[in-house]
Design an enzyme around this catalytic site. Structure first.
Site, PDB file in Angstrom:
ATOM      1  N   ASP A 125      56.166  64.191  42.750  1.00  0.00           N
ATOM      2  CA  ASP A 125      55.044  65.141  42.734  1.00  0.00           C
ATOM      3  C   ASP A 125      53.867  64.548  41.969  1.00  0.00           C
ATOM      4  O   ASP A 125      54.055  63.671  41.120  1.00  0.00           O
ATOM      5  CB  ASP A 125      55.449  66.436  42.007  1.00  0.00           C
ATOM      6  CG  ASP A 125      56.364  67.321  42.844  1.00  0.00           C
ATOM      7  OD1 ASP A 125      56.427  67.132  44.070  1.00  0.00           O
ATOM      8  OD2 ASP A 125      57.018  68.202  42.255  1.00  0.00           O
ATOM      9  N   GLN A 154      46.252  64.517  45.913  1.00  0.00           N
ATOM     10  CA  GLN A 154      45.582  65.820  45.794  1.00  0.00           C
ATOM     11  C   GLN A 154      44.146  65.723  46.336  1.00  0.00           C
ATOM     12  O   GLN A 154      43.340  64.926  45.850  1.00  0.00           O
ATOM     13  CB  GLN A 154      45.527  66.234  44.313  1.00  0.00           C
ATOM     14  CG  GLN A 154      46.903  66.437  43.694  1.00  0.00           C
ATOM     15  CD  GLN A 154      46.887  66.246  42.181  1.00  0.00           C
ATOM     16  OE1 GLN A 154      46.185  65.386  41.661  1.00  0.00           O
ATOM     17  NE2 GLN A 154      47.687  67.025  41.479  1.00  0.00           N
ATOM     18  N   ARG A 175      52.631  63.042  50.689  1.00  0.00           N
ATOM     19  CA  ARG A 175      52.382  64.478  50.863  1.00  0.00           C
ATOM     20  C   ARG A 175      50.924  64.711  50.463  1.00  0.00           C
ATOM     21  O   ARG A 175      50.501  64.274  49.393  1.00  0.00           O
ATOM     22  CB  ARG A 175      53.282  65.307  49.956  1.00  0.00           C
ATOM     23  CG  ARG A 175      52.922  66.801  50.003  1.00  0.00           C
ATOM     24  CD  ARG A 175      53.435  67.567  48.811  1.00  0.00           C
ATOM     25  NE  ARG A 175      54.876  67.646  48.781  1.00  0.00           N
ATOM     26  CZ  ARG A 175      55.560  67.758  47.645  1.00  0.00           C
ATOM     27  NH1 ARG A 175      54.946  67.779  46.482  1.00  0.00           N
ATOM     28  NH2 ARG A 175      56.861  67.828  47.668  1.00  0.00           N
ATOM     29  N   LYS A 178      46.194  70.303  48.255  1.00  0.00           N
ATOM     30  CA  LYS A 178      44.861  70.496  47.665  1.00  0.00           C
ATOM     31  C   LYS A 178      44.858  70.098  46.189  1.00  0.00           C
ATOM     32  O   LYS A 178      43.891  69.573  45.690  1.00  0.00           O
ATOM     33  CB  LYS A 178      44.435  71.971  47.792  1.00  0.00           C
ATOM     34  CG  LYS A 178      44.003  72.362  49.193  1.00  0.00           C
ATOM     35  CD  LYS A 178      43.470  73.799  49.195  1.00  0.00           C
ATOM     36  CE  LYS A 178      43.022  74.204  50.575  1.00  0.00           C
ATOM     37  NZ  LYS A 178      42.648  75.643  50.631  1.00  0.00           N
TER      38      LYS A 178
HETATM   39  C1  LIG Z   1      55.132  71.726  49.650  1.00  0.00           C
HETATM   40  C2  LIG Z   1      54.068  71.739  48.628  1.00  0.00           C
HETATM   41  C3  LIG Z   1      54.110  70.833  47.586  1.00  0.00           C
HETATM   42  C4  LIG Z   1      53.090  70.805  46.617  1.00  0.00           C
HETATM   43  N1  LIG Z   1      53.094  69.826  45.654  1.00  0.00           N
HETATM   44  C5  LIG Z   1      52.054  69.736  44.812  1.00  0.00           C
HETATM   45  C6  LIG Z   1      51.951  68.658  43.896  1.00  0.00           C
HETATM   46  O1  LIG Z   1      52.802  67.756  43.833  1.00  0.00           O
HETATM   47  N2  LIG Z   1      50.871  68.631  43.068  1.00  0.00           N
HETATM   48  C7  LIG Z   1      49.892  69.588  43.095  1.00  0.00           C
HETATM   49  O2  LIG Z   1      48.921  69.490  42.340  1.00  0.00           O
HETATM   50  N3  LIG Z   1      49.981  70.630  43.946  1.00  0.00           N
HETATM   51  C8  LIG Z   1      51.022  70.724  44.791  1.00  0.00           C
HETATM   52  N4  LIG Z   1      51.086  71.758  45.678  1.00  0.00           N
HETATM   53  C9  LIG Z   1      50.166  72.920  45.521  1.00  0.00           C
HETATM   54  C10 LIG Z   1      48.890  72.715  46.301  1.00  0.00           C
HETATM   55  O3  LIG Z   1      48.149  71.687  45.705  1.00  0.00           O
HETATM   56  C11 LIG Z   1      48.026  73.982  46.330  1.00  0.00           C
HETATM   57  O4  LIG Z   1      47.714  74.372  45.042  1.00  0.00           O
HETATM   58  C12 LIG Z   1      48.666  75.169  47.006  1.00  0.00           C
HETATM   59  O5  LIG Z   1      49.407  74.775  48.114  1.00  0.00           O
HETATM   60  C13 LIG Z   1      47.585  76.136  47.456  1.00  0.00           C
HETATM   61  O6  LIG Z   1      46.694  75.502  48.360  1.00  0.00           O
HETATM   62  P1  LIG Z   1      46.682  75.810  49.938  1.00  0.00           P
HETATM   63  O7  LIG Z   1      46.411  74.534  50.628  1.00  0.00           O
HETATM   64  O8  LIG Z   1      47.897  76.511  50.333  1.00  0.00           O
HETATM   65  O9  LIG Z   1      45.383  76.665  50.153  1.00  0.00           O
HETATM   66  P2  LIG Z   1      44.884  78.006  49.471  1.00  0.00           P
HETATM   67  O10 LIG Z   1      43.565  78.276  50.074  1.00  0.00           O
HETATM   68  O11 LIG Z   1      44.965  77.908  48.003  1.00  0.00           O
HETATM   69  O12 LIG Z   1      45.929  79.078  49.955  1.00  0.00           O
HETATM   70  C14 LIG Z   1      45.906  79.641  51.256  1.00  0.00           C
HETATM   71  C15 LIG Z   1      46.670  80.952  51.191  1.00  0.00           C
HETATM   72  O13 LIG Z   1      48.057  80.691  50.922  1.00  0.00           O
HETATM   73  C16 LIG Z   1      48.591  81.625  49.995  1.00  0.00           C
HETATM   74  N5  LIG Z   1      49.071  80.899  48.800  1.00  0.00           N
HETATM   75  C17 LIG Z   1      48.793  79.618  48.483  1.00  0.00           C
HETATM   76  N6  LIG Z   1      49.465  79.235  47.363  1.00  0.00           N
HETATM   77  C18 LIG Z   1      50.169  80.319  46.957  1.00  0.00           C
HETATM   78  C19 LIG Z   1      51.067  80.576  45.879  1.00  0.00           C
HETATM   79  N7  LIG Z   1      51.382  79.632  44.961  1.00  0.00           N
HETATM   80  N8  LIG Z   1      51.638  81.816  45.796  1.00  0.00           N
HETATM   81  C20 LIG Z   1      51.369  82.761  46.716  1.00  0.00           C
HETATM   82  N9  LIG Z   1      50.517  82.581  47.757  1.00  0.00           N
HETATM   83  C21 LIG Z   1      49.927  81.379  47.883  1.00  0.00           C
HETATM   84  C22 LIG Z   1      47.484  82.624  49.691  1.00  0.00           C
HETATM   85  O14 LIG Z   1      47.627  83.701  50.589  1.00  0.00           O
HETATM   86  C23 LIG Z   1      46.228  81.867  50.025  1.00  0.00           C
HETATM   87  O15 LIG Z   1      45.171  82.685  50.406  1.00  0.00           O
HETATM   88  C24 LIG Z   1      52.052  71.772  46.673  1.00  0.00           C
HETATM   89  C25 LIG Z   1      52.017  72.681  47.731  1.00  0.00           C
HETATM   90  C26 LIG Z   1      52.980  72.661  48.704  1.00  0.00           C
HETATM   91  C27 LIG Z   1      52.867  73.617  49.842  1.00  0.00           C
END
Ligand SMILES: Cc1cc2nc3c(=O)[nH]c(=O)nc-3n(C[C@H](O)[C@H](O)[C@H](O)COP(=O)(O)OP(=O)(O)OC[C@H]3O[C@@H](n4cnc5c(N)ncnc54)[C@H](O)[C@@H]3O)c2cc1C
Length: 303
Positions: A125, A154, A175, A178
């Site tokens: 991660d 990221q 991976r 955002k």
């Molecule tokens: C499989 C996976 C692995 C990840 N690994 C990392 C990592 O190693 N390092 C890192 O910095 N980040 C990691 N992330 C988190 C990522 O960076 C984002 O912060 C997170 O996915 C929210 O961004 P989004 O692209 O879903 O868009 P957003 O616009 O933030 O979310 C879109 C919609 O999804 C829903 N949503 C998103 N996140 C959540 C939540 N946590 N709880 C409830 N609802 C939510 C909401 O309805 C939101 O409106 C990971 C995410 C995923 C899916």
């Protein structure tokens, strides 16, 4: 930042543990390995692969870091013996990155060796910006020794455009997310639109270079944009996968699978759910906003 976020941050220390458990429950498989196995079995039955992680980060004790690696080795053994379709992902600060890089690498190496024996895969991660350089260099070192290791990039980070050039040269398994950490403006985009645009452009570059990408997002706009990129390049479903977090946007997950794409669900578990949840909510209260939204919408979590 949402105007409620400072209130959420202030109220957190006063929030009873039982409430935090309620907030965290839909997003965490449970405390034990058995809880994890039950959830991953359901995920696999529903037609998705999984990615297991053990909750914990920023350990400041050598024994705890060693214990984390032993717990991952036990999880890998269980994944193999229960015939689960799940790889694992690890945070280097859980394995001792902030204590001693050599110790961290040695712990990672034990996990990678076990994963190799059990024909599994380990993704590292990406944590906050204080860890980026060390995480990338440990990944590069590991990739020289192991084929079964991947990394995370990221899209919020300005440096990512540069970082992916090296990863492309290494044909790394990446991976793309955002980025969950709140970072200063000089090193990160904090505007929603800029992060989306950077995500879209990094994804195009990685997929065009034929890197295997875990497209990790719940953002419908980015999912549709990824569909278009995949079609334009002409990729087969074995050349990428979508990834989502356990408990988040289950309907979008189903529609991605129905469109013929593969999807992996990331499932965290472990006894450290309480300090982990509090730290996460404090660091990025936007998550609390998502949780509140989910509580008041009709989308229930089947998985
Ligand atoms: C499989 C996976 C692995 C990840 N690994 C990392 C990592 O190693 N390092 C890192 O910095 N980040 C990691 N992330 C988190 C990522 O960076 C984002 O912060 C997170 O996915 C929210 O961004 P989004 O692209 O879903 O868009 P957003 O616009 O933030 O979310 C879109 C919609 O999804 C829903 N949503 C998103 N996140 C959540 C939540 N946590 N709880 C409830 N609802 C939510 C909401 O309805 C939101 O409106 C990971 C995410 C995923 C899916």
């Amino acid at each position: 930042m949402n105007i409620f976020n400072p209130f959420i941050r202030t109220l957190l220390p006063l929030t009873p543990k039982s409430w935090v458990r309620k907030i965290a429950k839909p997003y965490i498989a449970g405390e034990s390995l058995e809880d994890l196995v039950n959830v991953v079995e359901d995920i696999n039955l529903a037609g998705f692969t999984a990615a297991t992680s053990i909750l914990g980060e920023f350990v400041n004790d050598r024994d705890q870091a060693l214990e984390a690696s032993m717990d991952y080795i036990e999880a890998l053994t269980e994944i193999q013996s229960r015939k689960l379709d799940s790889n694992i992902h690890v945070k280097l600060t859980h394995l001792g990155l902030k204590l001693d890089k050599e110790l961290c690498y040695s712990n990672l190496k034990s996990i990678l060796t076990k994963a190799e024996e059990t024909h599994n895969f380990v993704r590292i991660d990406m944590e906050d910006s204080s860890c980026t350089d060390d995480t990338l260099s440990i990944f590069e070192k590991a990739q020289c020794e192991f084929d079964n290791v991947g990394i995370v990039i990221q899209a919020c980070m300005r440096r990512s455009k540069h970082d992916i050039q090296k990863l492309i040269a290494l044909k790394a398994n990446v991976r793309l997310c955002k980025g969950i950490y709140i970072e200063p403006r000089n090193i990160a985009y904090n505007d929603y639109r800029n992060v989306r645009e950077n995500y879209s452009s990094l994804l195009k570059e990685l997929l065009t270079a034929r890197c295997y990408v875990g497209i990790a997002t719940h953002d419908e706009w980015l999912v549709r944009d990824a569909f278009q990129t995949i079609e334009t390049i002409g990729l087969s479903p074995s050349e990428y996968e979508f990834q989502m977090l356990y408990g988040v946007t289950p309907q979008l997950r189903l529609s991605i699978r129905e469109s013929g794409h593969r999807l992996r669900v990331a499932v965290p578990f472990g006894p450290a759910w309480y300090p982990y949840s509090i730290r996460r909510l404090r660091k990025n209260p936007t998550i609390a906003g998502y949780v509140l939204k989910a509580l008041f919408t009709s989308e229930k979590n089947p998985l």
